[in-house]
Scaffold this motif. Structure first.
Motif, short mmCIF file in Angstrom:
data_model
loop_
_atom_site.label_atom_id
_atom_site.label_comp_id
_atom_site.label_asym_id
_atom_site.label_seq_id
_atom_site.Cartn_x
_atom_site.Cartn_y
_atom_site.Cartn_z
N ASP A 49 0.81 -1.21 0.00
CA ASP A 49 0.00 0.00 0.00
C ASP A 49 0.85 1.27 0.00
OD1 ASP A 49 -2.27 -1.49 0.03
OD2 ASP A 49 -2.53 -1.40 2.19
N TYR A 50 2.14 1.15 0.14
CA TYR A 50 3.01 2.31 0.19
C TYR A 50 3.68 2.54 -1.16
CZ TYR A 50 2.36 2.34 5.19
OH TYR A 50 1.81 2.42 6.42
N ARG A 51 3.81 3.81 -1.54
CA ARG A 51 4.41 4.21 -2.81
C ARG A 51 5.46 5.28 -2.57
NH1 ARG A 51 2.85 0.05 -4.62
NH2 ARG A 51 0.79 -0.25 -5.44
N PRO A 52 6.49 5.33 -3.40
CA PRO A 52 7.51 6.36 -3.23
C PRO A 52 6.99 7.74 -3.64
CG PRO A 52 8.00 5.01 -5.15
CD PRO A 52 6.81 4.40 -4.48
N LEU A 53 7.47 8.75 -2.95
CA LEU A 53 7.09 10.12 -3.23
C LEU A 53 8.28 11.02 -2.95
CD1 LEU A 53 4.91 12.42 -3.69
CD2 LEU A 53 4.62 12.38 -1.22
N ASN A 54 8.58 11.91 -3.86
CA ASN A 54 9.57 12.97 -3.63
C ASN A 54 8.79 14.28 -3.68
OD1 ASN A 54 11.66 14.76 -3.49
ND2 ASN A 54 12.89 13.78 -5.05
N TRP A 55 8.49 14.83 -2.53
CA TRP A 55 7.64 16.00 -2.44
C TRP A 55 8.41 17.32 -2.59
CZ3 TRP A 55 8.48 19.53 1.44
CH2 TRP A 55 9.28 19.11 2.50
N PHE A 103 -3.82 20.48 10.58
CA PHE A 103 -2.51 20.40 9.92
C PHE A 103 -1.68 21.63 10.27
CE2 PHE A 103 -4.89 17.48 7.24
CZ PHE A 103 -3.98 16.48 7.00
N LYS A 104 -0.44 21.40 10.68
CA LYS A 104 0.48 22.49 11.02
C LYS A 104 1.72 22.38 10.13
CE LYS A 104 -1.96 23.70 14.61
NZ LYS A 104 -3.01 24.62 14.39
N LYS A 105 2.30 23.51 9.79
CA LYS A 105 3.51 23.57 8.96
C LYS A 105 4.65 22.83 9.67
CE LYS A 105 6.28 27.30 7.00
NZ LYS A 105 6.28 28.74 6.81
N SER A 106 5.23 21.85 8.96
CA SER A 106 6.27 21.03 9.57
C SER A 106 7.62 21.18 8.85
CB SER A 106 5.84 19.57 9.55
OG SER A 106 6.80 18.76 10.14
N LEU A 107 7.61 21.19 7.52
CA LEU A 107 8.82 21.31 6.73
C LEU A 107 8.60 22.27 5.57
CD1 LEU A 107 9.77 17.53 6.38
CD2 LEU A 107 10.95 19.19 7.78
N ALA A 108 9.66 22.96 5.18
CA ALA A 108 9.63 23.82 4.00
C ALA A 108 10.87 23.51 3.17
CB ALA A 108 9.62 25.29 4.39
N ALA A 109 10.66 23.05 1.94
CA ALA A 109 11.77 22.71 1.03
C ALA A 109 11.98 23.87 0.06
CB ALA A 109 11.45 21.43 0.27
N HIS A 110 13.21 24.39 0.03
CA HIS A 110 13.56 25.52 -0.83
C HIS A 110 14.31 25.02 -2.05
CE1 HIS A 110 12.59 28.59 2.26
NE2 HIS A 110 12.86 27.59 3.07
N GLY A 111 13.82 25.39 -3.23
CA GLY A 111 14.50 25.05 -4.47
C GLY A 111 15.70 25.96 -4.67
N PRO A 112 16.28 25.93 -5.87
CA PRO A 112 17.41 26.83 -6.16
C PRO A 112 16.99 28.29 -5.91
CG PRO A 112 17.09 25.28 -7.95
CD PRO A 112 15.94 25.10 -7.01
N SER A 113 17.96 29.16 -5.71
CA SER A 113 17.68 30.55 -5.33
C SER A 113 16.61 31.17 -6.23
CB SER A 113 18.96 31.38 -5.38
OG SER A 113 19.49 31.35 -6.69
N GLY A 114 15.60 31.71 -5.58
CA GLY A 114 14.49 32.30 -6.31
C GLY A 114 13.50 31.27 -6.83
N GLY A 115 13.75 30.01 -6.54
CA GLY A 115 12.88 28.94 -7.01
C GLY A 115 11.70 28.70 -6.09
N PRO A 116 10.98 27.65 -6.35
CA PRO A 116 9.77 27.38 -5.55
C PRO A 116 10.09 26.91 -4.13
CG PRO A 116 10.19 25.56 -7.04
CD PRO A 116 11.20 26.63 -7.37
N ILE A 117 9.15 27.18 -3.24
CA ILE A 117 9.21 26.68 -1.87
C ILE A 117 7.97 25.81 -1.67
CG2 ILE A 117 9.14 27.29 0.58
CD1 ILE A 117 10.44 29.97 -0.17
N VAL A 118 8.19 24.55 -1.27
CA VAL A 118 7.09 23.62 -1.06
C VAL A 118 6.96 23.39 0.44
CG1 VAL A 118 6.19 21.32 -1.56
CG2 VAL A 118 7.51 22.52 -3.30
N ILE A 119 5.74 23.51 0.93
CA ILE A 119 5.44 23.36 2.36
C ILE A 119 4.81 21.99 2.60
CG2 ILE A 119 4.17 24.30 4.32
CD1 ILE A 119 6.24 26.24 3.22
N LEU A 120 5.32 21.28 3.60
CA LEU A 120 4.74 20.01 4.05
C LEU A 120 4.12 20.26 5.41
CD1 LEU A 120 5.74 16.49 3.62
CD2 LEU A 120 5.75 17.22 5.98
N GLU A 121 2.85 19.88 5.56
CA GLU A 121 2.14 20.07 6.81
C GLU A 121 1.92 18.71 7.47
OE1 GLU A 121 -0.73 23.77 5.78
OE2 GLU A 121 -1.11 21.89 4.70
N GLN A 122 1.80 18.72 8.80
CA GLN A 122 1.61 17.48 9.57
C GLN A 122 0.56 17.69 10.64
OE1 GLN A 122 5.05 16.19 11.80
NE2 GLN A 122 4.16 14.20 12.25
#
Length: 151
Positions: A49-55, A103-122
């Motif tokens: 039931d588990y699948r890989p994900l790169n968020w 859901f609360k903000k848990s992680l923030a992934a920053h892309g290359p400078s000026g790139g996108p920021i993706v928020i993961l909530e938990q």
């Protein structure tokens, strides 16, 4: 009789023992346990039931870890640390008893400078996460976050 005849008979007996051993191993509960384990390669191969994900965004530079109050507690910049929280195994779960506002903000992934920021909530205290509105469970990510929370 030739020695090749005895060699062939021996190989056939060995193969028969292997078949019986395989049948017994597949009949036991150990295979089912390994197949349902989110960190098991066997589960991935046979379709658990588990699948890989790169968020995280492509070429992530850093990942910030937040506490429940919303303050940054740690910044991950090493590729192996970033990989441990970005490349995860996700699974299904039930939203029963979980409110959207929990859901609360848990992680923030920053892309290359000026790139996108993706928020993961938990959901605090549970292995339930959300990225871009998509909820999922990930015991593997929960373990990684617990490991990173220790100073």
């Amino acid at each position: 009789m030739k020695s090749t005849f005895y060699l062939k008979i021996g190989m056939m007996v060995l193969a028969l023992v292997g078949v019986f051993y395989g049948m017994k191993a597949l009949d036991g509960g150990a295979l089912e346990d390994k197949a349902s384990d989110p960190q098991s390669a066997l589960g991935l191969l046979i379709g658990s039931d588990y699948r890989p994900l790169n968020w995280c965004p492509e070429k992530t530079q850093k990942v910030e870890l937040f506490d429940p109050a919303g303050a940054v507690t740690k910044t991950l910049e090493k590729p192996e640390d970033i990989s441990s929280v970005c490349e995860i195994m996700m699974g299904a779960f039930s939203m029963e008893g979980i409110e959207e506002s929990s859901f609360k903000k848990s992680l923030a992934a920053h892309g290359p400078s000026g790139g996108p920021i993706v928020i993961l909530e938990q959901v605090p205290g549970k292995p339930v996460f959300r990225v871009k509105g998509m909820p999922f469970s990930s015991p593997m990510l929960s373990k990684a976050l617990d490991r990173l929370a220790v100073p």
